[in-house]
Design an enzyme around this catalytic site. Structure first.
Site, PDB file in Angstrom:
ATOM      1  N   GLU A  48      44.300 107.136  91.558  1.00  0.00           N
ATOM      2  CA  GLU A  48      43.441 107.187  92.739  1.00  0.00           C
ATOM      3  C   GLU A  48      42.793 108.570  92.868  1.00  0.00           C
ATOM      4  O   GLU A  48      41.625 108.692  93.258  1.00  0.00           O
ATOM      5  CB  GLU A  48      44.270 106.849  93.985  1.00  0.00           C
ATOM      6  CG  GLU A  48      43.419 106.532  95.182  1.00  0.00           C
ATOM      7  CD  GLU A  48      44.196 105.803  96.278  1.00  0.00           C
ATOM      8  OE1 GLU A  48      45.339 105.355  96.028  1.00  0.00           O
ATOM      9  OE2 GLU A  48      43.647 105.683  97.379  1.00  0.00           O
ATOM     10  N   GLU A  59      40.099 108.764  90.401  1.00  0.00           N
ATOM     11  CA  GLU A  59      38.991 107.950  90.900  1.00  0.00           C
ATOM     12  C   GLU A  59      38.208 108.722  91.963  1.00  0.00           C
ATOM     13  O   GLU A  59      36.973 108.733  91.975  1.00  0.00           O
ATOM     14  CB  GLU A  59      39.559 106.649  91.491  1.00  0.00           C
ATOM     15  CG  GLU A  59      38.506 105.630  91.894  1.00  0.00           C
ATOM     16  CD  GLU A  59      39.118 104.411  92.588  1.00  0.00           C
ATOM     17  OE1 GLU A  59      40.365 104.327  92.701  1.00  0.00           O
ATOM     18  OE2 GLU A  59      38.337 103.550  93.038  1.00  0.00           O
ATOM     19  N   CYS A  72      46.594 100.968  99.108  1.00  0.00           N
ATOM     20  CA  CYS A  72      47.971 100.646  98.724  1.00  0.00           C
ATOM     21  C   CYS A  72      48.693  99.826  99.781  1.00  0.00           C
ATOM     22  O   CYS A  72      49.801  99.354  99.556  1.00  0.00           O
ATOM     23  CB  CYS A  72      48.749 101.903  98.391  1.00  0.00           C
ATOM     24  SG  CYS A  72      48.513 103.194  99.584  1.00  0.00           S
ATOM     25  N   SER A 131      39.520 102.021  96.877  1.00  0.00           N
ATOM     26  CA  SER A 131      40.087 102.462  95.615  1.00  0.00           C
ATOM     27  C   SER A 131      40.558 101.219  94.873  1.00  0.00           C
ATOM     28  O   SER A 131      41.185 100.339  95.446  1.00  0.00           O
ATOM     29  CB  SER A 131      41.276 103.382  95.865  1.00  0.00           C
ATOM     30  OG  SER A 131      42.018 103.505  94.671  1.00  0.00           O
ATOM     31  N   LYS A 181      53.946  92.904 101.541  1.00  0.00           N
ATOM     32  CA  LYS A 181      54.175  93.063 100.103  1.00  0.00           C
ATOM     33  C   LYS A 181      54.577  91.735  99.464  1.00  0.00           C
ATOM     34  O   LYS A 181      54.380  91.515  98.280  1.00  0.00           O
ATOM     35  CB  LYS A 181      55.248  94.124  99.863  1.00  0.00           C
ATOM     36  CG  LYS A 181      54.807  95.536 100.228  1.00  0.00           C
ATOM     37  CD  LYS A 181      53.983  96.188  99.136  1.00  0.00           C
ATOM     38  CE  LYS A 181      53.343  97.491  99.631  1.00  0.00           C
ATOM     39  NZ  LYS A 181      52.363  98.029  98.679  1.00  0.00           N
ATOM     40  N   GLU A 236      51.411  90.379  98.686  1.00  0.00           N
ATOM     41  CA  GLU A 236      50.692  91.131  97.661  1.00  0.00           C
ATOM     42  C   GLU A 236      51.070  90.691  96.237  1.00  0.00           C
ATOM     43  O   GLU A 236      50.217  90.675  95.349  1.00  0.00           O
ATOM     44  CB  GLU A 236      50.954  92.633  97.809  1.00  0.00           C
ATOM     45  CG  GLU A 236      50.086  93.483  96.881  1.00  0.00           C
ATOM     46  CD  GLU A 236      50.407  94.967  96.965  1.00  0.00           C
ATOM     47  OE1 GLU A 236      51.579  95.319  97.187  1.00  0.00           O
ATOM     48  OE2 GLU A 236      49.476  95.773  96.807  1.00  0.00           O
ATOM     49  N   GLU A 277      44.482  87.516  90.830  1.00  0.00           N
ATOM     50  CA  GLU A 277      44.923  87.341  89.441  1.00  0.00           C
ATOM     51  C   GLU A 277      45.300  88.659  88.767  1.00  0.00           C
ATOM     52  O   GLU A 277      46.064  88.664  87.812  1.00  0.00           O
ATOM     53  CB  GLU A 277      43.879  86.547  88.623  1.00  0.00           C
ATOM     54  CG  GLU A 277      42.545  87.211  88.423  1.00  0.00           C
ATOM     55  CD  GLU A 277      41.645  87.090  89.657  1.00  0.00           C
ATOM     56  OE1 GLU A 277      40.469  87.422  89.547  1.00  0.00           O
ATOM     57  OE2 GLU A 277      42.134  86.654  90.741  1.00  0.00           O
ATOM     58  N   CYS A 280      54.502 103.206 106.522  1.00  0.00           N
ATOM     59  CA  CYS A 280      55.511 102.235 106.089  1.00  0.00           C
ATOM     60  C   CYS A 280      56.882 102.471 106.713  1.00  0.00           C
ATOM     61  O   CYS A 280      57.678 101.540 106.800  1.00  0.00           O
ATOM     62  CB  CYS A 280      55.642 102.262 104.579  1.00  0.00           C
ATOM     63  SG  CYS A 280      54.101 101.878 103.752  1.00  0.00           S
TER      64      CYS A 280
HETATM   65  S1  SF4 Z   1      54.777  98.562 105.577  1.00  0.00           S
HETATM   66 FE1  SF4 Z   1      52.967  98.398 106.792  1.00  0.00          FE
HETATM   67  S2  SF4 Z   1      51.814 100.200 106.258  1.00  0.00           S
HETATM   68 FE2  SF4 Z   1      53.323  99.926 104.671  1.00  0.00          FE
HETATM   69  S3  SF4 Z   1      52.323  98.734 103.141  1.00  0.00           S
HETATM   70 FE3  SF4 Z   1      53.372  97.318 104.429  1.00  0.00          FE
HETATM   71  S4  SF4 Z   1      51.864  96.694 105.912  1.00  0.00           S
HETATM   72 FE4  SF4 Z   1      51.103  98.547 104.959  1.00  0.00          FE
END
Ligand code: SF4
Ligand SMILES: Cc1cc2nc3c(=O)[nH]c(=O)nc-3n(C[C@H](O)[C@H](O)[C@H](O)COP(=O)(O)O)c2cc1C
Ligand code: SF4
Ligand code: SF4
Ligand code: SF4
Ligand code: SF4
Ligand code: SF4
Ligand code: SF4
Ligand code: SF4
Ligand code: FES
Ligand code: FES
Ligand code: FES
Lengths: 157, 582, 611
Positions: free
Chosen positions: B280, B283, B300, B320, B359, B362, B367, B510
């Site tokens: 990043e 970039e 992220c 990014s 996540k 995610e 793909e 997070c």
């Molecule tokens: S914990 Fe919250 S801030 Fe961290 S990646 Fe997950 S959604 Fe985003």
């Protein structure tokens, strides 16, 4: 979804109210006046035009009893179940109408002709029991007159 | 400031104007019971549990929503108040299933705790449950409306803190329920899976989708080579499940616990956080020097990416393309590590432990998440789920030794660890960008302007004459303001107000993630944040580019940042998504 | 034309040059129209034209309040006398023209008493009713601003703007002792003062025209019959507190009132009595309507504000009160329609005059909608302190069909009932509260011996359960739980501790509910359990409904001594469970009877017994 789905007069109304605060309920009234209920795609379009979250619109629609999400009958019967009307037999009127129409409250007859709902006081308690059909008020309603009234309304359309 | 003098239970107290009676009562040692109140939110004053008497008022007032007034005489409890509270609680319980044993919040539920404290042994009123279907349409969270007590926290969080409006009260009166609009499922709604609703729900009505069973199954399967990674914010919060103070840095114990759970290799997402910075950062330098689209915006946080794709797709070019650390680790495990360890990636199972419910989404969001030829990360579990697994395994977490992770994908710098807090990605990026631009190292690596709990933080950084304007936003609802500022400048043809923007969906970053142990408040977030910065301070290396394993992975495998291989494995793309799928 | 102070005066004077002419007034509120006033009006119009009666003026007005006799027509004779006709159908309307108007001799049929003397008529003999809020209803044509102006309309606004400082207005309203007519009875002057004294860049005036209480239609009548009085008072309030925008929140179920308000606002703006620079001063004030959408709770002031803001109408805790932090966070005066309608008279006639009417704590008059089992149901305006007995027996003609009075419910579904023992209690805010009821907005529902208190209470609770916004647990859950308890009591399935449960939940609802709806929802059962405990016990212990109303507790039997075997009952019974030969005793098969009561109605010999 295209903008053209909304009739011009509705678009004009929305345009006029767009920048006024607290416009949502007024716009929904107008939508319902036009369609008889609030069709899903129109709700989405209103969200778009007023820049209001769809969830907020549905929160509002489902909070207020006047707003409907399904299409009502061509003739909308509203029987008052306010206190005065209840004491004077409003419930019997509903039962009789259910019998005559063959459908329960809050449903549309299969031919789409009538839908019936119970409403709260419409302010004509002096004439209890009271009902309205398409907004027109009928006072001192008697069970025996209902058939005639329904016939007249149906014929009148 | 003029202090307000009042009396609580006959004891004089003096508080700042605006202090609620709940907080004023704390000063005299009284904890007024609450159910709908949460310190992150404006009091919604729904439940009616916190009622107190105020002299002169015929009604009881809600302590959560009543500000202390001069000369007030407040009674926080007497037999009548306790009785009223108990009746209200009994009423709530009369519409609540007795499901504690099978509930995600068992032994950690605000309603259950109150029921226990009030010694409720039977509910005198008829039981009326609501037969509403469970919504488990999303990859991340489950909504069980039957358990909902209509406190409103989730909706307020989703609307006001996150600005998403996936949830709203639908219906009125006893039929009021929490749901997405227009009868769609959560998955079809604008939900970004941030999980903040699950973090704020006082009961078990919205909770993370539990995937511990899948993890156990993978561990059980002999031929599976199970690899695990832990995210930065997990190490400072997991302790809360084992009686530690929030913010205790427990990295070594975590490695030990994971190994004891049966993982074949224990890695650390902090390593790939450093790797993310390399990509990043490169970039960013390229965009700066070669006239790319600015500002560059961090990507992220998957909840944020989801938000952007749904609500602000005009910013796709600004994003990014570097993958998130979780995904980079998955990709590296199933390629680089697989090669080195001689494991067929087909038989490798990558588990990540994240503070995050998004996540979970995610791992299969598009793909490019299968860049290794397999799904790079097989399953992502939250801090809460890991805590349960450790308990299931009977591991005495408090008495674990500190262990080391496995080599290759675990060593990290201070820059990698601060990814767990708001401002951290930006600070880490700046530490390396300085080097990338000037080829010199910073003397002072601290960028205090991007730290802290302000919703949007802006700073100007002077890199030897190059002025870089950066902004950091956390708590999703704060981002729109920032985006609009950029849009306006763009519309007017002005220079971009910022060059680099970091966004994290959760309040505090997070460490305040939707998958963290329950009960986060700003006080707890502050402690977790402090833990993260301690971890940074005590790191030998403070910048990603100093991480020797990072250098090694480029030398051994990746080539150079933004190189061909890096591009293939470590970058992704974005697409516009419809806000309502149905 | 936009008036200035002077031109308004001249205009008013010119309107007052009254020609002695016969005026025919047709009450055309929603109620009158529903009863057929349109037909009456058309007939009158045509007949007057046919007869060529030149100096007869035919007018639409709001209603007289004689709902039991709608449609009503009042003939004001040129000589100052006046006749009120009720039940005027087309045929009778024809007769009014051909007989009364043509000859000058009033008819003797369908004549009703004039309900109240005109406040503006100095020589009028005092009558039982006294109309302040309703002063213009049924006298002026609400669709013509001139008729309002002629009766001192907008003179109070003029007085406030030119002769009074805001503080003086507050003082006058405070001294009058006026208390809010929307229910809670909060002193209006104090409310205005709070807003006036709160500094803000923007303030609002809101009129609460939600009138959701079933059985109450005072506000509708004012808005349909005299909309300008509310507009004028809102402008006065705006001037007083420093607000330039007003909103009228009106329920969508009142289309006629909405039309008349819109028309009135338009006319007032054209005349410079609303809008920019009112009467040429620096004071500007605008009014807009906002419609409700079927939520009783939106009458609660914080919910009402939420609704105006376009949100779900869910209340928020007070304090802060709207007077300090209201619409969009700005200081906001919220008053009820009737409260506003009273204000101009206070300014014109003075606080002393108003203060001299009523009781020690409750001043002035109150409009009540008296309905239910009353002979002359209708709208009345009476001085505070009058007793229920006077209202029922002197003004409204007693109980319909000669039955016995059982109870009166004031305060709507969240009020309490007043029993015969309290018929002589003077009606004011405090004394009603002390006997477990409340003033409320003015709905007064009369019940007779045929009404079952458990049944009626259940009905009220059904209303509050249905209308609960669902925000707070005590109201949302407690209401339904209590309803279900009452329901099972009415079905003979009551349990011994049910009354205690009702009391416990009721107490918690009163104390821990967020807004007035939940706080007062237990009132009906709390008060009826107190005064009619026997009736509850009869349902629970003896499984009997003494009033014969609760269907599941009834048995229909045929009295051997009385049955003559006419077969009428058997022919009517929908499930054919009555057997018996012609001229022989009939018998009901209890196992099949669905308790519909048809046989009871059918029997002319009083042989079917209900009990
Ligand atoms: S914990 Fe919250 S801030 Fe961290 S990646 Fe997950 S959604 Fe985003
Ligand atoms: C559930 C509920 C419903 C109410 N409905 C009305 C109403 O329909 N009209 C009204 O004027 N006031 C209503 N009120 C009272 C208002 O909250 C408020 O007190 C009133 O409008 C203030 O005006 P006033 O001081 O002139 O009475 C209601 C209150 C509650 C709690
Ligand atoms: S939400 Fe709480 S009280 Fe309800 S079942 Fe779960 S643990 Fe028990
Ligand atoms: S707490 Fe009670 S109900 Fe729950 S498992 Fe233990 S004994 Fe059973
Ligand atoms: S996960 Fe986030 S976006 Fe989805 S409903 Fe919960 S708070 Fe809203
Ligand atoms: S789901 Fe949880 S947070 Fe949301 S309203 Fe229900 S109980 Fe409250
Ligand atoms: S008392 Fe009832 S109506 Fe009022 S806020 Fe609570 S739930 Fe809503
Ligand atoms: S009450 Fe109805 S069902 Fe019963 S006997 Fe009489 S008519 Fe028949
Ligand atoms: S109607 Fe009366 S009198 Fe006639 S058969 Fe029936 S019970 Fe007997
Ligand atoms: S109760 Fe039916 S009109 Fe008022
Ligand atoms: S905690 Fe105060 S009302 Fe719920
Ligand atoms: S006559 Fe108009 S209110 Fe009844």
């Amino acid at each position: 979804m295209s903008k053209n789905k909304l009739p011009d007069e509705l678009l004009r109304f929305i345009d006029e109210w767009k920048d006024k605060r607290g416009n949502l309920i007024m716009v929904l009234h107008q939508v319902q006046e036009h369609f008889g209920y609030i069709p899903r795609e129109v709700a989405f379009e209103v969200a778009d035009l007023l820049n209001v979250p769809v969830a907020k619109i549905y929160g509002v629609i489902t909070f207020y009893h006047l707003f409907k999400l399904t299409k009502p009958g061509r003739n909308r019967i509203a029987v008052c179940m306010g206190t005065a009307c209840y004491l004077k037999g409003g419930e019997d009127i509903i039962l009789e109408l259910e019998r005559l129409l063959g459908v329960g409250i809050n449903t549309v007859t299969p031919d789409g002709e009538f839908s019936m709902e119970a409403v709260r006081c419409i302010g004509c308690c002096g004439l209890a029991p009271v009902m309205t059909i398409n907004g027109e008020v009928y006072g001192n309603v008697k069970k025996a007159e209902l058939t005639k009234i329904l016939k007249k309304v149906k014929g009148g359309k | 400031m003029n202090m307000i003098e009042l009396e609580i239970n006959g004891i004089p107290v003096s508080v700042k104007p605006g202090t609620s009676l709940i907080n004023a009562a704390k000063l005299v040692g009284v904890k007024i019971p609450t159910l709908c109140y949460h310190s992150d939110l404006e009091p919604w004053a729904a439940c009616g549990i916190c009622v107190v008497k105020v002299e002169g008022s015929p009604k009881m007032l809600r302590a959560c929503a009543t500000a202390a007034g001069p000369g007030m005489k407040v009674t926080t409890h007497d037999p009548e108040i306790v009785n009223v509270r108990r009746t209200v609680l009994e009423l709530i319980l009369s519409t609540h299933p007795n499901d504690c044993l099978q509930c995600s919040r068992n032994r950690n539920c605000e309603l259950q705790t109150l029921a226990e404290e009030f010694g409720i042994r039977e509910v005198p009123f008829e039981k009326r449950l609501r037969d509403l279907p469970v919504d488990n349409s999303t990859t991340s969270i489950v909504l069980n409306p039957e358990k909902c007590i209509a406190c409103g926290r989730c909706a307020k969080v989703c609307q006001n803190m996150q600005g998403v409006w996936a949830l709203e009260f639908i219906g009125r009166g006893e039929k009021t329920r929490i749901a997405p609009a227009a009868d769609v499922t959560l998955d079809e709604s604008p939900c970004i899976k941030c999980g903040q609703c699950t973090a704020h729900c006082p009961v078990g009505a919205i909770y993370e989708k539990d995937q511990t069973r899948e993890v156990w199954n993978a561990i059980e399967e002999n031929k599976k080579h199970c690899v695990v990674q832990i995210a930065p914010a997990v190490r400072v919060a997991i302790g809360e499940a084992f009686g530690y103070e929030p913010g205790e840095v427990l990295t070594g114990q975590l490695y030990a616990a994971l190994r004891r759970l049966g993982f074949n290799a224990v890695f650390d997402t902090n390593f790939t956080a450093d790797l993310t910075i390399m990509e990043e950062g490169a970039e960013f330098v390229r965009r700066m020097t070669e006239g790319g689209v600015l500002p560059q915006i961090t990507s992220c946080c998957p909840a944020w990416t989801d938000y952007m794709e749904k609500f602000s797709p005009d910013f796709i070019p600004n994003f990014s393309t570097a993958k998130s650390p979780q995904q980079m680790l998955g990709a590296m495990a199933k390629t680089y590590y697989a090669q080195k360890a001689g494991v067929d990636p087909k038989n490798m199972y990558v588990v990540s432990v994240m503070p995050c419910t998004a996540k979970k989404f995610e791992v299969s969001r598009c793909e490019t998440m299968t860049s290794s030829g397999f799904q790079d990360v097989d399953v992502s579990i939250t801090t809460r789920e890991l805590a349960r697994m450790i308990k299931q395994a009977g591991i005495d977490f408090r008495n674990l030794p500190n262990e080391e992770p496995d080599s290759l994908l675990a060593e990290y710098s201070g820059a990698g660890t601060i990814f767990g807090v708001t401002g951290g990605v930006m600070e880490a990026a700046l530490r390396s960008a300085y080097f990338l631009i000037t080829k010199e190292d910073l003397k002072d690596v601290h960028f205090m302007d991007v730290r802290g709990m302000k919703g949007v933080k802006a700073a100007e950084v002077d890199i030897k004459g190059t002025k870089i304007r950066v902004a950091v936003a956390h708590q999703m609802g704060n981002v729109e303001m920032l985006l609009n500022q950029i849009r306006e400048a763009k519309a007017k043809g002005e220079e971009t107000p910022f060059h680099f923007i970091e966004v994290m969906a959760c309040r505090g970053g997070c460490i305040g993630g939707g998958g963290q142990p329950h009960g986060a408040t700003d006080a707890i977030r502050a402690k977790r944040t402090a833990g993260i910065y301690t971890d940074d301070e005590k790191s030998v290396r403070r910048c990603s580019h100093h991480n020797p394993m990072i250098k090694k992975i480029y030398e051994d495998f990746l080539g150079k940042p933004l190189g061909h291989k890096a591009h293939e494995l470590l970058h992704t793309g974005y697409q516009e998504r419809k806000v309502y799928k149905k | 034309m936009k008036f200035t102070r002077d031109t308004l005066k001249t205009h008013r004077d010119s309107l007052r040059v009254v020609k002695a002419r016969t005026t025919v007034l047709v009450g055309m509120g929603t109620c009158g129209i529903a009863a057929g006033a349109k037909a009456a009006f058309q007939t009158l119009e045509k007949a007057i034209a046919d007869k060529g009666l030149q100096d007869v003026v035919l007018k639409r007005t709001g209603c007289l309040g004689l709902c039991f006799a709608e449609p009503t027509v009042e003939v004001k004779n040129a000589n100052g006398t006046s006749t009120v006709y009720g039940n005027v159908d087309a045929a009778f309307a024809e007769r009014i023209v051909t007989e009364h108007l043509a000859t000058g001799t009033p008819l003797t049929e369908n004549v009703y008493e004039q309900p109240a003397a005109d406040l503006f008529d100095e020589d009028a003999a005092p009558l039982k009713q006294m109309r302040i809020a309703l002063r213009n209803c049924a006298i002026i044509n609400p669709e013509m601003i001139d008729e309002y102006i002629a009766r001192d309309g907008y003179a109070a606004l003029e007085k406030a703007l030119f002769e009074m400082t805001p503080d003086e207005v507050v003082k006058e309203v405070t001294d009058s002792g006026l208390r809010g007519r929307g229910g809670a009875g909060f002193p209006t002057g104090r409310k205005w003062m709070f807003t006036k004294n709160t500094p803000a860049d923007q303030k609002y005036i809101v009129c609460n025209a939600d009138e959701g209480d079933p059985g109450a239609y005072m506000d509708r009548s004012v808005l349909e019959g005299d909309p300008h009085s509310v507009l004028e008072a809102m402008a006065v309030a705006g001037y007083t507190v420093g607000a330039n925008q007003g909103f009228i929140y009106i329920r969508a179920e009142y289309p006629l009132a909405i039309d008349r308000l819109n028309l009135a606002i338009k006319q007032a703006k054209e005349c410079g009595l609303l809008g920019e620079k009112i009467l040429g001063t620096d004071f500007s004030f605008d009014i807009e309507l906002r419609l409700g959408a079927g939520a009783f709770v939106c009458g609660e002031e914080t919910a009402l504000l939420a609704s105006i803001e376009g949100n779900r109408g869910m209340p928020v805790p007070r304090p802060p009160f709207p007077a300090v932090k209201g619409l969009w966070g700005k200081p906001t005066v919220i008053n009820n329609v009737e409260t506003y309608a009273t204000i101009p008279m206070i300014l014109l006639k003075g606080s002393k005059w108003f203060n001299s009417i009523g009781t020690a704590t409750s001043k002035g008059t109150k409009v009540f909608a008296v309905t239910g089992k009353i002979k002359n149901s209708g709208l009345i305006e009476v001085p505070m302190g009058i007793t229920l007995r006077e209202i029922i027996y002197n003004i409204c003609g007693g109980i319909a069909s000669g039955k016995k009075f059982k109870a009166a419910q004031t305060g709507g579904p969240s009020g309490g009932c007043i029993t015969a023992a309290f018929l002589d209690t003077p009606i004011d805010y405090e004394s009603l509260q002390s006997i477990g009821s409340m003033m409320g907005s003015g709905g007064m529902i009369i019940m007779d011996e045929d009404d079952c208190m458990v049944d009626v209470t259940k009905f009220y609770l059904e209303f509050t359960v249905d209308e609960s916004c669902g925000k707070c647990a005590p109201c949302r859950i407690g209401g339904r739980t209590c309803y279900n308890i009452l329901d099972r009591i009415s079905k003979g399935k009551g349990q011994p501790d049910d009354l205690q449960k009702l009391k416990d939940i009721g107490h918690a609802m009163r104390k821990a509910s967020l807004c007035g709806l939940g706080q007062t929802a237990p009132n009906p059962f709390m008060s009826t359990m107190k005064y009619f405990e026997e009736e509850y016990r009869a349902h629970i212990e003896d499984k009997k409904c003494p009033a014969g109303k609760c269907k599941d507790l009834l048995t229909y039997t045929i009295d051997e001594a009385k049955c003559v075997g006419c077969t009428a009952c058997a022919r009517r019974c929908p499930v054919s469970c009555i057997s018996g030969q012609v001229k022989k005793l009939h018998v009901i098969d209890q196992s099949k009877c669905i308790k519909c009561g048809q046989c009871y109605e059918a029997c002319k010999f009083d042989a079917v017994k209900k009990g």
